[in-house]
Design an enzyme around this catalytic site. Sequence first.
Site, mmCIF file in Angstrom:
data_model
loop_
_atom_site.group_PDB
_atom_site.id
_atom_site.type_symbol
_atom_site.label_atom_id
_atom_site.label_comp_id
_atom_site.label_asym_id
_atom_site.label_seq_id
_atom_site.Cartn_x
_atom_site.Cartn_y
_atom_site.Cartn_z
ATOM 1 N N ARG A 31 -26.134 89.190 -28.654
ATOM 2 C CA ARG A 31 -26.991 90.039 -27.814
ATOM 3 C C ARG A 31 -26.181 91.025 -26.975
ATOM 4 O O ARG A 31 -26.505 92.225 -26.959
ATOM 5 C CB ARG A 31 -27.882 89.161 -26.945
ATOM 6 C CG ARG A 31 -28.976 88.443 -27.724
ATOM 7 C CD ARG A 31 -29.741 87.468 -26.854
ATOM 8 N NE ARG A 31 -28.862 86.402 -26.363
ATOM 9 C CZ ARG A 31 -29.223 85.512 -25.455
ATOM 10 N NH1 ARG A 31 -30.423 85.572 -24.906
ATOM 11 N NH2 ARG A 31 -28.376 84.563 -25.076
ATOM 12 N N ASN A 79 -33.310 86.465 -28.213
ATOM 13 C CA ASN A 79 -33.260 85.330 -29.143
ATOM 14 C C ASN A 79 -34.639 84.716 -29.293
ATOM 15 O O ASN A 79 -35.429 84.693 -28.343
ATOM 16 C CB ASN A 79 -32.328 84.226 -28.615
ATOM 17 C CG ASN A 79 -30.860 84.515 -28.852
ATOM 18 O OD1 ASN A 79 -30.513 85.394 -29.642
ATOM 19 N ND2 ASN A 79 -30.004 83.783 -28.167
#
EC number: 6.2.-.-
Length: 795
Positions: free
Chosen positions: A70, A88
């Site tokens: 990320r 996520n």
Amino acid sequence: MQSHPRRVHRVPFPAHQGRRRDVLAARRSWSPAQTPSLDGTNGPGQTRDVSDSVRVAVRVDGVVQGVGFRPFVQTLAGRFGLAGHVGNDAAGVFAEIEGGRQAVADFLVAMREQAPRLAVVERVSAREITRLGETGFRIVPSLPGDGARTLVSADSATCEDCLRELRDPGDRRFRYPFVNCTNCGPRFTIVESVPYDRPSTTMAPFPMCEDCAREYHDPADRRFHAQPVCCPACGPTLRLLGAAGEPISSTVDMLRAGQVVAVKGLGGYHLAVDATNEAAARRLRSRKHREDKPFAVMVPDLAAAAALCEVDALAERLLTDRRRPIVLLPRRPGADVADSVAPGNRRLGVMLPFTPLHHLLLAGISRPIVLTSGNVSDEPIAYRDDEVRARLGRIADAFLVHDRAIHIRTDDSVVRPFRARRQLMRRSRGFVPEPVRGEFPRHILACGAELKNTFCLAKDRRAFLSHHIGDLENYETLRSFTEGIEHFQRLFDVHPALVAHDLHPEYLSTKYALERDGVELAGVQHHHAHIASCLADNGEDGPVLGVAFDGLGYGTDGTIWGGEFLLAGRAEFTRVGHLAPVPMPGGTAAIKQPWRMAAAYLDAACGARVPGLDVVRRNESRWTSVVSLAHRSVNAPPTSSAGRLFDAAAAILGTRDVITYEGQAAIELEQLADPAEHGTYPATIVGTPLTIAGTDLVLSIVDDLRAGVPVPVIAGRFHNGVAAAIARACAVLRERTGVATVALSGGVFQNLLLLERAVAKLERAGFRVLTHSRVPANDGGISLGQAVVAAARDR
């Protein structure tokens, strides 16, 4: 790029400001490869052209959680001047990206090609959605999901950045044995469930201090969302305890004094001694009940590895790989390790440190150490703190322990170099649970074999091959098998409808399969599973000429196979050849006493005219009765096993009459063979299905022994003879079938000398040859083959 009319459906997708909204999933297909280069797009330093702006919903599949993906996406978006968000969920990583068309296309390419060190990007899919005119880019909270489809990263060796901190006296993590970051450290062994967040790991009992929390929440920090992040103020602690639980001050002093120390690693406990201390190595062997099997050695760096073994460029890559496996390498003459570390072996299993604790130990002792599995032989590795003293108390003099729990045990992986690539002997720590790609219409459980067991759970396009379980004859190993299956089912959300198993009715893995309720069963022949695993390893469907050479496997005719030539694809096979069967006097006793196979082969080759060989004299008191068993077929099942042929040759040449671990006689025969010898023994090949007369090879051994030919030369000629027989048999079968691709599988092909000679001869004969690289050739790959066969038949 044009849109195409198709049925529109609504799909939930994470949206701006954390809301869920429906998007038109098929409004426009997105393919960066089809996107033309455009001027004035939103790349770095460019002015945004709103008229050419697009927004895409992105899905990333693979190992993309717990690996810094990320923050990588956020940084990448900033580099390309893109807006949106990333997060996520149970399926992996989702994102929405908005900006110039070409910048978005370039971003999607970079997302795959420049992914973080531990990431494995299997697929990046994107579809165009409605623009929002958004500015800025952010990381949004993880979202729950109905099914776990994301992948879990394998454990990874300490990275260079963390090592610098470990060695820096000015750093707050100086000499802290649990330093880790997004790019390294424990993963699979501490994960309890997904999505991969700290509360779902064994780090949950360790609340982060302010400093660690600041790093964890800073997208610019390499510890951003590193779930195991910790420091001396908030993380696990290390203690050295004596046999009675009393504190001891120095592990290094204990090792230097020749003591045995149980060391808690990533996936379980190891037993460590000074590898240069002969008395210490002998003591460890005696206590562990491991008479002959080689120990692995850990060294601090590549220079130390090169002092012990021949380390070429490929070996260097394997040693320094983030998985840090044990690497089997040619041993240098006079290598500074005790004789009892790897007695009589021309190769040494070497590994580099893979945790900060190991780095500290090796730096302190300044010499190689034995680091072997923390168990009594034939038991699984100890990993639970509450049982370690009971299981290892009679072996270890001290216990180096810590309070971070291991959720699932994993042994060390073992690899070796072969023809410019890695070949796995044991697939475990560092490799598991990375999946193997395939097609699995229904959820499948494959239960594997009895020895070197692994299991495999498969669904959709992924097969999750388990860590090394071991030999199921032991109760603790069987418990590890059942617990592992339950963990994988939860972790990867697999609910088996189809259960594949070996045909052998007495395998405990087969009995486990037969006891599962509410499932469809699929019996898979052992050697077909071997070849199917090789096909899957190479991404092939077949048909191939499969050469499956191993110790034994239950045949479709109820006899014991093991030297097989199969015309095979993923779904079906035909047995088109095999070694000529001989009796196996005493059944399983012949596996543990190779001289019995020597008796059977000599009797089949020479009859009553058995020459006065040393193997006969050594076993004279029992020879006649064992031959009588073979004649009367009493407890002497016929076998075509290649492993038993190697056992017979080893016993005749005097290497081993009784073994202390599986495959020992054949392993020592390989060590004995002169690799410079290129003479070849002939073997008759006749019939349909064709049969290879192993007795011809035995007769040649006898003739050369009586002629005084040196034993290493004879062993070399035997290996060459087997390789030549394989190549000749495949040439005959090519004429009959038209198939010119050969797949080599089975534990006998862990013999590197045989494998090298067989591949060379086959390639010279014009064959394309498939060998293993991602899963073991031995029974550790059987479960994958079972899953592949079951799925192919299911389709």
